[in-house]
Design a protein around this motif. Sequence first.
Motif, short mmCIF file in Angstrom:
data_model
loop_
_atom_site.label_atom_id
_atom_site.label_comp_id
_atom_site.label_asym_id
_atom_site.label_seq_id
_atom_site.Cartn_x
_atom_site.Cartn_y
_atom_site.Cartn_z
N GLU A 1 0.79 -1.03 0.20
CA GLU A 1 0.05 -0.09 -0.07
C GLU A 1 0.88 1.20 -0.11
OE1 GLU A 1 -2.49 -0.51 3.48
OE2 GLU A 1 -3.86 -2.18 2.36
N ALA A 2 1.82 1.11 0.79
CA ALA A 2 2.74 2.53 0.87
C ALA A 2 3.53 2.58 -0.32
CB ALA A 2 3.87 2.06 2.13
N TRP A 3 4.02 1.54 -1.04
CA TRP A 3 4.85 1.78 -2.06
C TRP A 3 3.79 2.35 -3.47
CZ3 TRP A 3 9.52 1.63 -3.62
CH2 TRP A 3 9.97 1.29 -5.11
N CYS A 4 2.39 1.66 -3.45
CA CYS A 4 1.71 2.13 -4.44
C CYS A 4 1.33 3.64 -4.38
CB CYS A 4 0.59 1.20 -4.72
SG CYS A 4 0.93 -0.37 -5.19
N PRO B 1 2.58 5.85 -7.99
CA PRO B 1 1.09 5.36 -8.67
C PRO B 1 1.26 4.75 -9.92
CG PRO B 1 1.78 7.77 -8.67
CD PRO B 1 2.93 6.92 -8.09
N GLU B 2 2.36 4.26 -10.52
CA GLU B 2 2.25 3.46 -11.66
C GLU B 2 2.45 2.28 -11.46
OE1 GLU B 2 6.67 4.49 -10.67
OE2 GLU B 2 4.88 5.61 -10.42
N TYR B 3 2.74 1.84 -10.16
CA TYR B 3 2.60 0.39 -9.58
C TYR B 3 1.16 0.26 -9.21
CZ TYR B 3 7.60 -0.18 -9.68
OH TYR B 3 8.95 -0.21 -10.10
N GLN B 4 0.60 -1.09 -9.19
CA GLN B 4 -0.58 -1.29 -9.12
C GLN B 4 -0.43 -2.55 -7.78
OE1 GLN B 4 -2.73 -3.87 -12.04
NE2 GLN B 4 -4.62 -3.64 -10.90
N HIS C 1 -1.80 -12.43 1.25
CA HIS C 1 -0.29 -11.94 0.72
C HIS C 1 -0.74 -10.68 -0.34
CE1 HIS C 1 3.89 -11.56 0.68
NE2 HIS C 1 3.84 -11.81 -0.77
N SER C 2 0.14 -9.82 -0.29
CA SER C 2 0.02 -8.70 -1.17
C SER C 2 1.33 -8.64 -1.99
CB SER C 2 -0.38 -7.29 -0.65
OG SER C 2 -1.41 -7.28 -0.11
N VAL C 3 1.19 -8.27 -3.17
CA VAL C 3 2.44 -8.04 -4.02
C VAL C 3 2.17 -6.73 -5.04
CG1 VAL C 3 3.23 -10.21 -4.18
CG2 VAL C 3 1.82 -9.67 -5.87
N VAL C 4 2.99 -6.27 -5.86
CA VAL C 4 2.55 -5.18 -6.77
C VAL C 4 2.89 -5.44 -8.10
CG1 VAL C 4 2.96 -3.40 -4.85
CG2 VAL C 4 5.00 -4.13 -6.52
N ILE D 1 5.94 -8.33 -8.52
CA ILE D 1 7.16 -8.55 -7.59
C ILE D 1 6.52 -8.55 -6.35
CG2 ILE D 1 8.67 -7.27 -9.28
CD1 ILE D 1 8.51 -4.86 -7.58
N ASP D 2 7.51 -9.15 -5.36
CA ASP D 2 7.29 -9.19 -4.19
C ASP D 2 8.44 -8.50 -3.38
OD1 ASP D 2 6.93 -9.76 -1.26
OD2 ASP D 2 6.74 -11.87 -1.55
N MET D 3 8.08 -7.25 -2.69
CA MET D 3 9.07 -6.36 -2.29
C MET D 3 9.04 -6.66 -0.53
SD MET D 3 6.94 -2.87 -1.87
CE MET D 3 6.68 -3.03 -3.59
#
Length: 151
Positions: free
Chosen positions: A57-60, A64-67, A88-91, A99-101
């Motif tokens: 959530e923080a990364w997106c 904003p070009e990431y989903q 789990h969440s990824v972007v 990708i998994d950050m």
Amino acid sequence: MNAMLLLFGYEPPPSDALRDHARALYERRQEGVIVPEVDVGTDVWRPVPQDCHGNCEAWCERNPEYQLVRGWILMPLLGLAYSRFLSHSVVRRPDHVLIDMTPRGPLRKPAPYLFLATILSNDKYEALVTDLYKASEAGFLDHQHPRLNDD
């Protein structure tokens, strides 16, 4: 082999909705994809180990070009009569690669896993996972196989 041994560690889903969702995930298990782990940390921001939802959530928000992609890690439990799904969440990067950050933490080695993206809306997914965490702090969902010889 004793049926109890084949269900060692099994936790029945705490509601009909979660049981139905676990069954649906099991039926879609062939759709799972391996998601590479990528270190996106900088001097300004680093993802927190084992906080996939918050990290993504923080990364997106910052990028904003990431989903944001919500879903489940498929945890096959060889020799047991059930499968486990971990929320789990990824972007998704702009080039559509997942990708998994999220770092796994100091005691967990990175290992390939199958990720199954949710087919629910974000609101429905969050409500389902909230219900799951209220019932069990582990955040996983078990599905007992229909027959003992299924994988």
